[in-house]
Design an enzyme around this catalytic site. Structure first.
Site, PDB file in Angstrom:
ATOM      1  N   TYR A 142      67.378  47.787   3.030  1.00 20.57           N
ATOM      2  CA  TYR A 142      66.060  47.682   3.651  1.00 20.57           C
ATOM      3  C   TYR A 142      65.038  47.498   2.541  1.00 20.57           C
ATOM      4  O   TYR A 142      65.078  48.192   1.526  1.00 20.57           O
ATOM      5  CB  TYR A 142      65.748  48.954   4.443  1.00 20.57           C
ATOM      6  CG  TYR A 142      64.369  48.946   5.082  1.00 20.57           C
ATOM      7  CD1 TYR A 142      64.072  48.086   6.130  1.00 20.57           C
ATOM      8  CD2 TYR A 142      63.368  49.788   4.623  1.00 20.57           C
ATOM      9  CE1 TYR A 142      62.811  48.074   6.718  1.00 20.57           C
ATOM     10  CE2 TYR A 142      62.102  49.793   5.204  1.00 20.57           C
ATOM     11  CZ  TYR A 142      61.835  48.925   6.251  1.00 20.57           C
ATOM     12  OH  TYR A 142      60.578  48.916   6.833  1.00 20.57           O
ATOM     13  N   ASP A 233      64.866  46.456  -6.132  1.00 20.87           N
ATOM     14  CA  ASP A 233      63.993  47.256  -5.279  1.00 20.87           C
ATOM     15  C   ASP A 233      64.248  48.728  -5.603  1.00 20.87           C
ATOM     16  O   ASP A 233      65.254  49.310  -5.200  1.00 20.87           O
ATOM     17  CB  ASP A 233      64.293  46.950  -3.810  1.00 20.87           C
ATOM     18  CG  ASP A 233      63.400  47.750  -2.864  1.00 20.87           C
ATOM     19  OD1 ASP A 233      62.753  48.709  -3.312  1.00 20.87           O
ATOM     20  OD2 ASP A 233      63.387  47.407  -1.663  1.00 20.87           O
ATOM     21  N   LYS A 261      56.940  55.153  -3.181  1.00 22.00           N
ATOM     22  CA  LYS A 261      57.298  56.557  -2.978  1.00 22.00           C
ATOM     23  C   LYS A 261      56.890  57.484  -4.133  1.00 22.00           C
ATOM     24  O   LYS A 261      55.736  57.850  -4.236  1.00 22.00           O
ATOM     25  CB  LYS A 261      58.795  56.649  -2.665  1.00 22.00           C
ATOM     26  CG  LYS A 261      59.137  55.786  -1.403  1.00 22.00           C
ATOM     27  CD  LYS A 261      60.325  56.251  -0.669  1.00 22.00           C
ATOM     28  CE  LYS A 261      60.739  55.244   0.405  1.00 22.00           C
ATOM     29  NZ  LYS A 261      60.655  55.723   1.761  1.00 22.00           N
TER      30      LYS A 261
HETATM   31  N1  PMP Z   1      62.253  49.251  -0.141  1.00 25.05           N
HETATM   32  C1  PMP Z   1      63.030  50.314   0.041  1.00 25.05           C
HETATM   33  C2  PMP Z   1      64.306  50.439  -0.738  1.00 25.05           C
HETATM   34  C3  PMP Z   1      62.652  51.319   0.940  1.00 25.05           C
HETATM   35  O1  PMP Z   1      63.453  52.376   1.134  1.00 25.05           O
HETATM   36  C4  PMP Z   1      61.432  51.193   1.637  1.00 25.05           C
HETATM   37  C5  PMP Z   1      60.952  52.247   2.633  1.00 25.05           C
HETATM   38  N2  PMP Z   1      61.787  53.257   2.922  1.00 25.05           N
HETATM   39  C6  PMP Z   1      60.645  50.056   1.407  1.00 25.05           C
HETATM   40  C7  PMP Z   1      61.084  49.110   0.506  1.00 25.05           C
HETATM   41  C8  PMP Z   1      59.346  49.874   2.113  1.00 25.05           C
HETATM   42  O2  PMP Z   1      58.413  50.782   1.655  1.00 25.05           O
HETATM   43  P1  PMP Z   1      57.153  51.204   2.556  1.00 25.05           P
HETATM   44  O3  PMP Z   1      57.687  51.969   3.706  1.00 25.05           O
HETATM   45  O4  PMP Z   1      56.278  51.981   1.635  1.00 25.05           O
HETATM   46  O5  PMP Z   1      56.502  49.922   3.001  1.00 25.05           O
END
Ligand code: PMP
Length: 425
Positions: A142, A233, A261
């Site tokens: 994701y 990511d 995060k």
């Molecule tokens: N990349 C990863 C690996 C994530 O786990 C997440 C959210 N859990 C995101 C991108 C998206 O981040 P956000 O919810 O702050 O938009």
């Protein structure tokens, strides 16, 4: 009707499904979401005053725990000085310099407000740099909710993708290619036809699927050999699995990297960055447009820097790793002793409880079929014993520095008892 039920009833009249982000609804575990009213250290407290040991931690950002005093002071100082300027200011500069000093492959970075924005923007840069329009992502990973990434694999590889969301047109995903995790041959078969290659540092959005180091190095090398860019990511893993993230943990040097995060200390802050020649393509230095009214918001910048400095001062990453392995070793042996077919998968301060199966689980089609129904039972048994797990069979659990030995001992007792009861449907 309890106060919680009343609140949820009202929430249903105001927000789709009563929530402002889907996993907060208890669709993965059933029942009514619990409304939380306050939090401190390792504990989150609901509107009726009931405390829970929190392993969700806002889905990862709160690496120091709730309302850590150093972060609180930094955020309060920001509130006193002013909380949004829309100008140059020294606070984002301080955080940018900290990150660039810490992570060698980040030579320039740009702050944004969410992980979604970070990934979306990094891919725009990658496409501008290579002139390739396709992007290769991995099944089960994701990367936020930008249209081209809301794609899951069909039964095969390239060309057989379908959108995971209504409202995402076939045009929007036409250039997204999906490959299975942990499969060099499948990757090699399509890499030459794709563009930038985007992977989670440690896939942690479909359970925790710790990758093989050789696989990661293979895809990084083949991506570059194909003339594409390797985009990591690290929204979950950055400043979480190590001070310098999963890239350092696995010895990788990404071309571009995305953070979120932990780096915002629990406030909306994220970033994308990488090689200077790539990042200098971003406006106003270059032709790739990307902007944000609240980008580099000083509250998030100062809270984020305080988080990272505090983690460094307290040797936070090794302490967390030690505590997590002690805690998960104890869980594993107590599950075994009780004859429970449960594995505890761990990487640094992340863990995931799943039904036992033979061998390592590194891709989503190896996750045991009973996971969803079993976890729903475990979740509610744990909740009843004062432990708040992320409300989904596929979300991972996090520890914070506020999870001390006493908290973890109580959590282990509760989770073992919960798991015993979860075996009896
Ligand atoms: N990349 C990863 C690996 C994530 O786990 C997440 C959210 N859990 C995101 C991108 C998206 O981040 P956000 O919810 O702050 O938009």
């Amino acid at each position: 009707m309890t106060r919680n039920d009343q609140l949820f009833h009202r929430a249903l009249q105001t927000a789709p499904g009563g929530v402002h982000s889907p996993v907060r609804a208890f669709h993965g575990v059933g029942g009514t979401p619990v409304f939380m009213a306050s939090a401190s250290g390792p504990t989150i407290t609901d509107v009726s005053g009931r405390p829970y040991i929190d392993f969700c931690l806002s889905f990862g950002p709160l690496i120091l725990g709730h309302r850590d005093p150093a972060v609180w002071r930094a955020a309060q100082a920001a509130l006193e000085d002013g909380w949004s300027y829309g100008t140059c200011e020294p606070y984002s500069l301080a955080l940018a310099e900290w990150i660039i000093a810490c992570v060698p492959w980040v030579e320039r970075l740009r702050f944004v407000s969410s992980g979604t924005e970070a990934v979306m923007s990094a891919l725009r840069v990658a496409r501008a740099a290579t002139g390739r329009s396709a992007v290769l992502k991995f099944e089960g990973c994701y990367h936020g909710h930008a249209d081209p990434l809301l794609v899951k694999a069909g039964s095969g590889l390239a060309g057989d993708v379908a959108s995971s969301s209504a409202g995402v047109s076939n045009d929007a995903i036409a250039h997204t290619v999906v490959a299975p995790l942990d499969d060099e041959a499948a990757f090699d078969a399509i890499v030459d036809r794709t563009g930038p290659d985007l992977v989670e540092g440690v896939p942690a959005n479909f359970g925790l699927l710790p990758p093989r180091r050789e696989w990661l190095h293979h895809i990084a090398a083949r991506t570059r050999a194909a003339g594409a860019l390797f985009v990591l990511d690290e929204v979950i893993t950055g400043f979480r699995v190590a001070r310098d993230g999963a890239a350092a943990h696995y010895g990788l040097t990404p071309d571009l990297v995305c953070y979120g995060k932990v780096m915002g200390g629990g406030f909306p802050a994220a970033a994308y960055g990488g090689r200077a020649d790539l990042m200098n393509l971003v406006a106003p230095a270059g032709p790739v447009y990307q902007a944000g009214t609240l980008s580099a918001n000083p509250v998030g910048m100062r809270a984020g820097l305080a988080t990272l400095e505090e983690m460094t001062a307290r040797d936070g990453w090794s302490t967390l790793e030690r505590r997590t392995s002690h805690f998960t070793d104890a869980l594993r042996s107590r599950f075994d002793a009780a004859g429970l077919p449960v594995d505890v998968v761990t990487l640094s301060s992340i863990f995931w409880m799943r039904r036992r199966t033979n061998g390592d689980v590194r891709r989503i089609d190896r996750i045991p079929a009973g996971q969803a129904a079993w976890f729903a039972r475990l979740f509610h048994e744990a909740l009843a014993r004062g432990v708040y797990l992320p409300p989904s069979p596929y979300e991972v659990c996090f520890l914070s520095l506020a999870h001390d030995a006493d908290t973890l001992a109580r959590a282990a007792d509760a989770l073992v008892d919960a798991a015993v009861h979860a075996e009896r449907p």
